[in-house]
Design a protein around this motif. Structure first.
Motif, short mmCIF file in Angstrom:
data_model
loop_
_atom_site.label_atom_id
_atom_site.label_comp_id
_atom_site.label_asym_id
_atom_site.label_seq_id
_atom_site.Cartn_x
_atom_site.Cartn_y
_atom_site.Cartn_z
N TYR A 188 -1.27 5.82 1.65
CA TYR A 188 -0.59 6.07 2.82
C TYR A 188 -1.48 5.81 4.15
O TYR A 188 -1.18 4.99 5.05
CB TYR A 188 0.19 7.50 3.12
CG TYR A 188 1.06 7.76 1.98
CD1 TYR A 188 2.11 6.94 1.86
CD2 TYR A 188 0.80 8.65 1.01
CE1 TYR A 188 3.10 6.98 0.80
CE2 TYR A 188 1.63 8.72 0.11
CZ TYR A 188 2.90 8.15 -0.08
OH TYR A 188 3.99 8.38 -1.08
N ALA A 189 -2.67 6.25 4.16
CA ALA A 189 -3.58 5.99 5.23
C ALA A 189 -4.02 4.52 5.53
O ALA A 189 -3.86 4.01 6.33
CB ALA A 189 -4.94 6.82 5.00
N GLN A 190 -4.04 3.68 4.42
CA GLN A 190 -4.33 2.07 4.45
C GLN A 190 -2.83 1.61 4.97
O GLN A 190 -3.06 0.78 5.94
CB GLN A 190 -4.60 1.81 3.22
CG GLN A 190 -6.13 2.08 3.06
CD GLN A 190 -7.17 1.59 3.79
OE1 GLN A 190 -7.01 0.54 4.36
NE2 GLN A 190 -8.30 2.44 3.95
N GLN A 229 3.21 11.37 6.36
CA GLN A 229 2.17 10.83 5.39
C GLN A 229 1.43 10.03 6.20
O GLN A 229 1.44 9.65 7.24
CB GLN A 229 3.11 10.03 4.47
CG GLN A 229 4.24 10.93 3.60
CD GLN A 229 5.03 9.84 2.69
OE1 GLN A 229 5.39 8.69 3.18
NE2 GLN A 229 5.56 10.27 1.63
N GLY A 230 0.28 9.84 5.62
CA GLY A 230 -0.78 8.76 6.20
C GLY A 230 -1.73 9.70 7.13
O GLY A 230 -2.03 8.98 8.14
N LEU A 235 0.68 -1.19 -0.24
CA LEU A 235 0.20 0.02 -0.01
C LEU A 235 0.86 1.09 0.28
O LEU A 235 0.36 2.23 -0.63
CB LEU A 235 -0.88 0.01 1.23
CG LEU A 235 -2.16 -1.09 1.22
CD1 LEU A 235 -2.73 -1.11 2.54
CD2 LEU A 235 -3.34 -0.58 0.17
N LEU A 236 1.82 1.19 0.54
CA LEU A 236 2.75 2.16 0.85
C LEU A 236 3.51 2.61 -0.73
O LEU A 236 3.38 3.64 -1.05
CB LEU A 236 4.07 1.96 1.56
CG LEU A 236 4.96 3.23 2.11
CD1 LEU A 236 4.22 4.24 2.68
CD2 LEU A 236 5.90 2.60 2.88
N ASP A 237 3.68 1.41 -1.33
CA ASP A 237 4.29 1.63 -2.60
C ASP A 237 3.25 2.26 -3.55
O ASP A 237 3.52 2.84 -4.65
CB ASP A 237 4.85 0.23 -3.22
CG ASP A 237 5.94 -0.32 -2.57
OD1 ASP A 237 6.87 0.57 -2.04
OD2 ASP A 237 6.37 -1.14 -2.77
N SER A 238 2.11 1.78 -3.37
CA SER A 238 0.92 2.33 -4.42
C SER A 238 0.58 3.76 -4.15
O SER A 238 -0.26 4.16 -4.75
CB SER A 238 -0.21 1.27 -4.49
OG SER A 238 -0.96 1.31 -2.97
N MET A 290 7.58 7.35 7.08
CA MET A 290 6.23 8.15 7.03
C MET A 290 6.13 9.15 8.02
O MET A 290 5.64 10.18 7.76
CB MET A 290 4.96 7.02 7.13
CG MET A 290 4.73 6.18 5.89
SD MET A 290 3.29 4.92 6.24
CE MET A 290 2.00 6.09 6.27
N THR A 291 6.43 8.74 9.22
CA THR A 291 6.36 9.92 10.21
C THR A 291 7.49 10.95 10.28
O THR A 291 7.13 12.32 10.23
CB THR A 291 6.77 8.98 11.76
OG1 THR A 291 5.88 8.01 11.78
CG2 THR A 291 6.81 10.18 12.80
#
Length: 159
Positions: free
Chosen positions: A100-102, A130-131, A94-97, A125-126
């Motif tokens: 970010y939230a998922q 992101q996300g 999911l991160l690659d796609s 991400m932190t």
């Protein structure tokens, strides 16, 4: 005429790689991970202020506090049914796609389950905010340290 043995060639190669890694750290990564003020404060702290044995932070302490945007409850319920390895892999995909939230939901569960690689991704991400996670260098550093304590080395993706 003398020639180098394979062992000496390997040692020279190792020294060159170590020197390059040190240069990369001092020229680029250090500034990306810590702002100048925070770095100067940590290097000028008195010895009595620093603990001699650092406590290992738990994964629950490192998980970002309630962010402004929370992931859907359905995603959280689905993620809680997966194993640690499945959550880590799903979070990475999911991160690659770019979702970010998922990815955050899956990575947080994987970190709580003990996955060092997920701690690297969640730390990045932190660091970037992101996300729905607010950008926080201190929490990112703690996640990177947690990954290191789990024998995982984090590399910046550059994305």
């Amino acid at each position: 005429m003398a020639s180098l043995t394979p062992l000496s060639k390997g040692l020279i190669g190792l020294a060159v790689i170590g020197g390059m890694a040190s240069a990369v750290w001092h020229l680029g990564l250090k500034d990306r991970l810590q702002d100048d003020a925070g770095w100067q404060q940590s290097t000028t702290a008195s010895p009595s202020a620093t603990p001699t044995t650092p406590a290992q932070p738990s994964a629950v302490e490192l998980a970002p506090s309630s962010p402004p945007s929370t992931p859907p409850a359905a995603a959280t319920a689905q993620a809680s049914k997966l194993s640690v390895a499945e959550n880590a892999e799903t979070g990475r995909k999911l991160l690659d796609s770019g979702d970010y939230a998922q990815a955050r939901v899956h990575l947080e569960l994987a970190v709580q389950g003990g996955d060092g690689g997920a701690a690297c991704h969640l730390g990045e991400m932190t660091l970037k905010g992101q996300g729905g996670i607010p950008a926080n260098q201190d929490k990112a550093a703690k996640l990177f340290q947690l990954a290191q304590s789990r024998n995982t080395i984090c590399f910046a993706s550059g994305k």
